[in-house]
Motif scaffolding. Structure first.
Motif, PDB file in Angstrom:
ATOM      1  N   ALA A  46     -16.534  -5.999  -4.957  1.00 31.99           N
ATOM      2  CA  ALA A  46     -14.584  -5.516  -4.232  1.00 31.99           C
ATOM      3  C   ALA A  46     -14.886  -4.026  -4.818  1.00 31.99           C
ATOM      4  O   ALA A  46     -14.779  -3.028  -4.445  1.00 31.99           O
ATOM      5  N   ALA A  47     -14.720  -4.197  -6.320  1.00 33.13           N
ATOM      6  CA  ALA A  47     -14.788  -2.999  -7.255  1.00 33.13           C
ATOM      7  C   ALA A  47     -16.022  -2.188  -7.188  1.00 33.13           C
ATOM      8  O   ALA A  47     -16.044  -0.870  -6.492  1.00 33.13           O
ATOM      9  N   LEU A  48     -17.343  -2.373  -6.929  1.00 34.55           N
ATOM     10  CA  LEU A  48     -18.433  -1.392  -6.949  1.00 34.55           C
ATOM     11  C   LEU A  48     -18.090  -0.976  -5.144  1.00 34.55           C
ATOM     12  O   LEU A  48     -18.417  -0.252  -5.238  1.00 34.55           O
ATOM     13  N   HIS A  49     -17.978  -1.854  -4.515  1.00 38.84           N
ATOM     14  CA  HIS A  49     -17.678  -1.322  -3.080  1.00 38.84           C
ATOM     15  C   HIS A  49     -16.422   0.215  -2.681  1.00 38.84           C
ATOM     16  O   HIS A  49     -16.549   0.944  -2.505  1.00 38.84           O
ATOM     17  N   THR A  50     -15.013  -0.404  -3.198  1.00 40.33           N
ATOM     18  CA  THR A  50     -14.842   0.686  -4.554  1.00 40.33           C
ATOM     19  C   THR A  50     -15.065   1.352  -4.754  1.00 40.33           C
ATOM     20  O   THR A  50     -14.577   3.544  -3.984  1.00 40.33           O
ATOM     21  N   ILE A  51     -15.755   2.152  -5.604  1.00 40.05           N
ATOM     22  CA  ILE A  51     -16.211   2.975  -6.592  1.00 40.05           C
ATOM     23  C   ILE A  51     -17.554   3.741  -5.338  1.00 40.05           C
ATOM     24  O   ILE A  51     -17.441   5.253  -5.402  1.00 40.05           O
ATOM     25  N   SER A 115     -10.460  -0.183   8.525  1.00 34.16           N
ATOM     26  CA  SER A 115     -10.435  -0.156   9.967  1.00 34.16           C
ATOM     27  C   SER A 115     -12.019  -1.096   9.814  1.00 34.16           C
ATOM     28  O   SER A 115     -12.642  -0.591   9.291  1.00 34.16           O
ATOM     29  N   SER A 116     -11.844  -1.686  10.391  1.00 34.99           N
ATOM     30  CA  SER A 116     -13.385  -2.393  11.123  1.00 34.99           C
ATOM     31  C   SER A 116     -14.526  -1.028  11.578  1.00 34.99           C
ATOM     32  O   SER A 116     -16.154  -1.499  11.679  1.00 34.99           O
ATOM     33  N   ALA A 117     -13.570  -0.401  11.871  1.00 32.15           N
ATOM     34  CA  ALA A 117     -14.540   0.424  12.914  1.00 32.15           C
ATOM     35  C   ALA A 117     -14.323   1.795  11.697  1.00 32.15           C
ATOM     36  O   ALA A 117     -15.907   2.126  11.938  1.00 32.15           O
ATOM     37  N   GLU A 118     -14.378   1.737  10.870  1.00 28.03           N
ATOM     38  CA  GLU A 118     -14.902   2.514   9.664  1.00 28.03           C
ATOM     39  C   GLU A 118     -15.764   1.780   8.133  1.00 28.03           C
ATOM     40  O   GLU A 118     -16.253   2.050   8.218  1.00 28.03           O
ATOM     41  N   CYS A 119     -15.635   1.026   8.647  1.00 25.15           N
ATOM     42  CA  CYS A 119     -16.402  -0.087   7.884  1.00 25.15           C
ATOM     43  C   CYS A 119     -16.705  -1.427   7.935  1.00 25.15           C
ATOM     44  O   CYS A 119     -15.949  -2.269   8.372  1.00 25.15           O
ATOM     45  N   LEU A 123     -12.275  -5.521   4.246  1.00 20.41           N
ATOM     46  CA  LEU A 123     -11.407  -6.388   3.873  1.00 20.41           C
ATOM     47  C   LEU A 123     -11.817  -6.479   2.552  1.00 20.41           C
ATOM     48  O   LEU A 123     -11.273  -6.806   1.508  1.00 20.41           O
ATOM     49  N   GLU A 124     -12.779  -6.295   1.394  1.00 21.04           N
ATOM     50  CA  GLU A 124     -13.651  -6.193   0.358  1.00 21.04           C
ATOM     51  C   GLU A 124     -13.644  -4.964  -0.440  1.00 21.04           C
ATOM     52  O   GLU A 124     -14.291  -4.345  -0.506  1.00 21.04           O
TER      53      GLU A 124
END
Length: 153
Positions: A46-51, A115-119, A123-124
């Motif tokens: 989750a942190a990796l994804h946000t970075i 949203s799910s349309a963007e990514c 949610l993670e």
């Protein structure tokens, strides 16, 4: 089969930092290694994804946006690859350092994660975790210079 270049790097010798991974014509790949390989804890997904979302957004909105090719995570969860073209090493190091400072201080919505349309996995995400990992990495790269870009041997 021929072994790819990244598998020829001695991961036992790697420590966190920024390395010159490869040069393919005008495209230069940098290895942004945040975690010593094979030494947990690894970057949590989750942190990796946000970075990834924050770094890519900041890089593609920087003054160097036209030189940015790609930013993405390593499957081993020890760092990221950053591909650019037509940039000096010191400018790339400065850009990476600036972006990690921005991530460490970031407040607000995670770009591309509303949203799910963007990514594909919106949610993670973990902004607090991303900020913490970025803040831990900053002292490592604070005085990084082009002569530090060589992989240890």
């Amino acid at each position: 089969m021929k072994k790819i270049a990244s598998f020829c790097v001695n991961h036992d010798m790697l420590t966190p930092g920024i390395y010159l991974s490869r040069v393919d014509g005008p495209v230069v790949t940098y290895d942004i290694r945040m975690v010593k390989p094979n030494c947990p804890p690894y970057l949590p997904n989750a942190a990796l994804h946000t970075i990834e979302h924050l770094f890519a957004t900041f890089a593609r909105n920087s003054k160097d946006a036209d030189h940015v090719i790609y930013f993405g995570p390593m499957g081993c969860r020890t760092g990221f690859y950053f591909l650019v073209t037509d940039m000096q090493h010191n400018a790339v190091i400065d850009l990476i350092r600036d972006i990690f400072r921005r991530i460490a201080a970031y407040e607000g919505e995670i770009p591309g994660a509303a949203s799910s349309a963007e990514c594909g996995n919106y949610l993670e995400h973990d902004l607090a975790g991303a900020k913490e990992w970025a803040a831990q990495f900053l002292p490592v790269i604070e005085n990084w210079k082009p002569e530090n870009l060589r992989y240890p041997s």
